[in-house]
Write an enzyme that holds these catalytic residues in place. Sequence first.
Site, PDB file in Angstrom:
ATOM      1  N   CYS A  15       0.831  -1.212   0.000  1.00  0.00           N
ATOM      2  CA  CYS A  15       0.000   0.000   0.000  1.00  0.00           C
ATOM      3  C   CYS A  15       0.864   1.260   0.000  1.00  0.00           C
ATOM      4  O   CYS A  15       1.526   1.546   0.996  1.00  0.00           O
ATOM      5  CB  CYS A  15      -0.916  -0.060   1.222  1.00  0.00           C
ATOM      6  SG  CYS A  15      -1.699   1.494   1.656  1.00  0.00           S
ATOM      7  N   CYS A  18       0.017   3.930   2.677  1.00  0.00           N
ATOM      8  CA  CYS A  18       0.402   3.450   4.019  1.00  0.00           C
ATOM      9  C   CYS A  18       1.848   3.828   4.326  1.00  0.00           C
ATOM     10  O   CYS A  18       2.179   4.159   5.457  1.00  0.00           O
ATOM     11  CB  CYS A  18       0.272   1.929   4.108  1.00  0.00           C
ATOM     12  SG  CYS A  18      -1.404   1.315   3.848  1.00  0.00           S
TER      13      CYS A  18
END
Length: 92
Positions: A15, A18
């Site tokens: 991600c 993230c």
Amino acid sequence: NNPKPVVVDFHAQWCGPCKILGPRLEKVVAKQEGKVLMAKVDIDDHTDLAIEYEVSAVPTVLAMKNGDVVDKFVGIKDEDQLEAFLKKLIGA
């Protein structure tokens, strides 16, 4: 079930957002000097927790007090927004 408020960062290795949010969140949590604890949960390693807390997208950040989710957000936030999120959690 900690007496201190806990911020739980649900993330994943793949991600992109993230990877931006994680260090930013760690920085603002560190500024609180122990008033808030932080836990990081990789959803690929802990699918059961992601399901239990109804995490459908990452990054998802939960704010917990006494084992209960009291606030959450999904996606990326800037440092000011993160600090406001933590202040609300601490009750400052």
